[in-house]
Design an enzyme around this catalytic site. Structure first.
Site, PDB file in Angstrom:
ATOM      1  N   SER A  40      -6.111   3.233   4.618  1.00 29.65           N
ATOM      2  CA  SER A  40      -5.500   2.551   3.460  1.00 29.65           C
ATOM      3  C   SER A  40      -6.527   1.778   2.645  1.00 29.65           C
ATOM      4  CB  SER A  40      -4.380   1.606   3.944  1.00 29.65           C
ATOM      5  OG  SER A  40      -3.518   1.265   2.897  1.00 29.65           O
ATOM      6  N   LYS A  73       0.008   3.816  -2.635  1.00 29.90           N
ATOM      7  CA  LYS A  73      -1.032   4.840  -2.544  1.00 29.90           C
ATOM      8  C   LYS A  73      -0.475   6.256  -2.441  1.00 29.90           C
ATOM      9  CE  LYS A  73      -4.303   1.485  -0.801  1.00 29.90           C
ATOM     10  NZ  LYS A  73      -4.517   0.567   0.311  1.00 29.90           N
ATOM     11  N   SER A 131       0.791  -1.240   0.000  1.00 30.70           N
ATOM     12  CA  SER A 131       0.000   0.000   0.000  1.00 30.70           C
ATOM     13  C   SER A 131       0.818   1.282   0.000  1.00 30.70           C
ATOM     14  CB  SER A 131      -0.962   0.014   1.188  1.00 30.70           C
ATOM     15  OG  SER A 131      -2.052  -0.842   0.934  1.00 30.70           O
TER      16      SER A 131
END
Length: 246
Positions: free
Chosen positions: A80, A26, A23
Site C-alpha cells: 500500500s 488505490k 487506502s
C-alpha cells in the site's frame, strides 16, 4: 455484502453514507493505471513521489528508481505504498492534481457518483470521500481486469528495482490483507480472492474484498470505518459467514 452474479445486496448498512476511504482509494488508482498505462512501461520515481506525508504507508521506493508499471502496481496494492501512488499518478497524468481529475471522471463512468478524490493514495483530506456502495462499484469494475486480480490475490511480490546508480536491488513487497497473508483465518467454505485494505485515524479501518462461496459464487464484501483492525476482521469474518452455502 453483494452477490455479483445476481447483482443482489445481501446485507447493507449506511451504504450511501459519505465516508473517508483511506487506502481503498488505490483500487481506483490501479484501475486508471491499467486503463491508460502499459504494464511494461518503465517508470522513474521522482523526488516528489518519495516525499509523501508523515505516517504514510510506503513501498520504500527511492528517488531515481526505475521499475515497470506492473511492478509499481504491486508496490501500490500489496504494501500500500503512497509513494507508489504518486509515482503512478505522475506517470499517467504528469501530476497528482491531473490524475485525481481523471480518477473522478472514471469513477463517474463506473457509476460511483458519490465519490470525489483529490489524491491517488487516500491520505486524509476532507474533500476526499466515497461510499461503501461506490467502493463496491469500483472493485467490481477492477475485478474485470486479470492483472488487477493477479496482483491483489498475491501474498507477496519479489522483484528487482534499478536504482539511480544503475544497480539493481532485490525487493519483497508483502500483502497487507490478512485474509491473503495468512494472519487471519477465512471462514470455512469461503475463499478470498483479494481486494484492498485502508487505515487512517479519520477513516478508521477499511477493507474491500472479493470472496467466493462454497459453490464458487463471487461476492464483494466491504466494511468501512471499523474502530480497529481486529474489529474490522472480526466483522468481515461475520459478513463472510453470512454467504449462503448454495
Amino acid at each position: 455484502l453483494f452477490n455479483i452474479n445476481a447483482q443482489e445486496v445481501l446485507y447493507a448498512e449506511h451504504v450511501h453514507e459519505r465516508l473517508y476511504p483511506a487506502s481503498t482509494t488505490k483500487m481506483l488508482t490501479a484501475y486508471v493505471a491499467l486503463k491508460y498505462g502499459k504494464l511494461d512501461d518503465i517508470v522513474t520515481i521522482s523526488a516528489n513521489a518519495v516525499n509523501v506525508p508523515s505516517g504514510s504507508s510506503v513501498a520504500y521506493l527511492k528517488e531515481g528508481d526505475k521499475l515497470s508499471l506492473k511492478d509499481l502496481l504491486y508496490s501500490l496494492m500489496l504494501p500500500s505504498g503512497n509513494d507508489s501512488a504518486v509515482a503512478v499518478a505522475e506517470h499517467i497524468s504528469g501530476d497528482v492534481k491531473s490524475f485525481a481529475k481523471l480518477m473522478n471522471e472514471e469513477a463517474k463512468l463506473i457509476g460511483a457518483t458519490n465519490t470525489h478524490f483529490v489524491n491517488p493514495h487516500g491520505y486524509h483530506d476532507k474533500n476526499h470521500y466515497t461510499t461503501a456502495y461506490d467502493l463496491y462499484l469500483i472493485l467490481n469494475k477492477c475485478l474485470q481486469n486479470e492483472t488487477f486480480v493477479e496482483i491483489v490475490s498475491s501474498n507477496q511480490r519479489e522483484t528487482f528495482v534499478k536504482g539511480a546508480n544503475g544497480e539493481s536491488r532485490p525487493v519483497i513487497w508483502q500483502q497487507t490483507n490478512q485474509f491473503i497473508n495468512g494472519l487471519r483465518e477465512v471462514p470455512e467454505g469461503v475463499s478470498v480472492i483479494g481486494g484492498k485494505t485502508g487505515n487512517t485515524f479519520e477513516a478508521g479501518s477499511c477493507l474491500a474484498v472479493q470472496c467466493k462461496g462454497k459453490d464458487g459464487t463471487p461476492y464483494i464484501a466491504i466494511i468501512m470505518g471499523a474502530s480497529s483492525k481486529r474489529n474490522l476482521y472480526d466483522n468481515m469474518t461475520s459478513l463472510m459467514r453470512a454467504i449462503p452455502e448454495e
